[in-house]
Write an enzyme that holds these catalytic residues in place. Structure first.
Site, PDB file in Angstrom:
ATOM      1  N   ASP A  38       8.011 -11.360  35.003  1.00 50.43           N
ATOM      2  CA  ASP A  38       6.797 -10.657  34.599  1.00 50.43           C
ATOM      3  C   ASP A  38       5.698 -11.065  35.567  1.00 50.43           C
ATOM      4  O   ASP A  38       5.317 -12.235  35.640  1.00 50.43           O
ATOM      5  CB  ASP A  38       6.410 -11.032  33.164  1.00 50.43           C
ATOM      6  N   ASP A  60       3.493 -13.354  28.178  1.00 49.14           N
ATOM      7  CA  ASP A  60       4.160 -13.158  29.462  1.00 49.14           C
ATOM      8  C   ASP A  60       5.646 -13.497  29.402  1.00 49.14           C
ATOM      9  O   ASP A  60       6.473 -12.816  30.000  1.00 49.14           O
ATOM     10  CB  ASP A  60       3.476 -14.008  30.539  1.00 49.14           C
ATOM     11  N   GLU A  86       9.814  -5.568  37.233  1.00 47.65           N
ATOM     12  CA  GLU A  86       9.196  -4.308  36.830  1.00 47.65           C
ATOM     13  C   GLU A  86       8.723  -3.529  38.042  1.00 47.65           C
ATOM     14  O   GLU A  86       8.222  -4.108  38.998  1.00 47.65           O
ATOM     15  CB  GLU A  86       7.984  -4.587  35.948  1.00 47.65           C
TER      16      GLU A  86
END
Ligand SMILES: [Zn+2]
Length: 426
Positions: free
Chosen positions: A193, A358, A277
């Site tokens: 993340d 997170d 991501e």
């Protein structure tokens, strides 16, 4: 695969002058050729091919009074300059036709003496490495190199660069066989993340602090900028102030590169699968968080992860940017509404688990990546049980229903700058 190895160069005074002249010639040939193509296009004349361009802008130009100094430098970097121009045009055409993915490329532009970065490329026949560690360049001579690490193989070309801070570098291109580099397989799988509070939080609980290089140096930089703006244009003192600003920027850049290389290398070494991501970084850099985001240089980080995965035989899985990583409970899958950025911790209303925002996101990203990988493997069974990786590779550029992409590392396209293994000596 092509890799770059960079080293600091220390040319003496006369070599600095020879390099300045060379950079000038490379620039003039580029600009002449570009002007010719632009003029031909405007006049409705046919496209001037690379061979003709070379005859006109180098061979014939050397015989004219106003370009005869082109013969004072090695012809190789001049030819390379025209090849770069062709490549720039090709990138533009491919970008327009949709053949080239990513950011839209513009037409090549004229180069200026005032450009922040000057460069000239020598191919194999125009440079050599001396036994004493000097880099011999045609018509320039042997330049001292700070060999901060060993070259793994004979380089196919070297680009000599002068950066805005006035420093010289040699950037060698080395062709390596992908297969020889594959690391032994490990069990590790990790979701990442990327954030602003931390640079990255990994699903195994590791928190990588945000170095905020620019912020830390911002005050000093601002002061130098103010000094620069007060100096009179064209004055010696202004030039000095400009170099001070450039040096400060260069320091920030070096620190950033080191950090990104170290972080990406350790993540790739320790994990067989890395899930990340696909943040719309380009969109984010225009928003309120612009400064912090470009400072964090996530895009560069992802490129490095992809390049190293391809090189070392690891898999990088990209999860679609619409995947609600920060809204799901990693324990029970319950979906929260949008969670404001300032909420760092939350309790799942469904299973009661307490989450670090997170870390939960990293866990969700990992789970989603594993789901995508399984999906790709299943697709492979449907297609007659090919090797998992083969299908994952086949899916490389096809968006699946979640917009995610599975790929065994991202091979570096030859058009893109090769993965850089920097070795800046201070
Ligand atoms: Zn829950």
């Amino acid at each position: 695969m092509r890799l770059r190895y960079n080293y600091r160069l220390y040319p003496d005074d006369s070599q600095c002058q020879a390099l300045a002249r060379l950079f000038g010639c490379v620039r003039v040939v580029w600009n002449d050729a570009l002007a010719m193509r632009k003029a031909a296009r405007k006049a409705g004349l046919p496209w001037i091919g690379g061979g003709d361009l070379q005859k006109i802008c180098i061979t014939a130009a050397k015989r004219t009074l106003e370009r005869e100094w082109l013969s004072e430098v090695s012809p190789v970097p001049l030819q390379q300059s025209l090849r770069d121009l062709d490549r720039a045009y090709q990138n533009f055409f491919d970008s327009v036709s949709g053949k080239r993915k990513g950011r839209r490329m513009g037409l090549p532009v004229f180069k200026s003496r005032r450009d922040r970065r000057q460069s000239a490329r020598f191919t194999r026949n125009a440079f050599s490495l001396g036994g004493d560690g000097t880099l011999y360049l045609a018509k320039i001579g042997g330049i001292e190199v700070r060999w901060s690490r060993e070259l793994p193989a004979a380089p196919s070309s070297v680009t000599v660069i002068q950066d805005a801070a006035g420093r010289y570098f040699a950037s060698f291109v080395i062709e390596v066989e992908d297969a020889g580099q594959v690391l032994p397989e490990v069990d590790g799988e990790v979701g990442i993340d990327l954030g602003l509070t931390h640079y990255a939080v990994l699903s195994d609980g590791t928190k990588i602090a945000n170095p905020r290089w620019l912020r830390r140096r911002a005050k000093r930089l601002a002061r130098l900028q103010r000094t620069l703006s007060r100096k009179q244009k064209g004055s010696k003192n202004r030039e000095k102030a400009r170099i001070a600003v450039a040096r400060q920027h260069a320091k920030v850049g070096d620190a950033r590169r080191d950090f990104l290389h170290q972080t990406s290398t350790s993540i790739i070494r320790e994990n067989q699968t890395v899930v990340i991501e696909d943040l719309a970084v380009r969109g984010l850099t225009r928003g309120r968080l612009a400064k912090s985001v470009s400072d964090a240089s996530w895009a560069a980080f992802r490129t490095l992860l992809g390049g190293k995965a391809a090189r070392f035989g690891r898999m990088v899985i990209t999860v679609g940017r619409w995947f609600p990583s920060s809204q799901l409970c990693p324990c029970c899958g319950w979906q929260n509404g949008k969670v404001p950025l300032e909420v760092r911790e939350w309790d799942c209303p469904s299973c009661g688990e307490h989450h670090d925002r997170d870390l939960a996101a990293a866990l969700n990203v990992l789970a989603e990546g594993i789901r995508l990988r399984a999906q790709a493997a299943e697709a492979s069974l449907d297609e007659g049980g090919q090797d998992k990786e083969m299908v994952a590779a086949g899916l490389a550029d096809t968006e699946n229903d979640c917009g995610g992409r599975v790929r065994p590392g991202e091979a570096i396209p030859t058009l893109a700058p090769p993965a850089t293994y920097d070795a800046h000596a201070a």
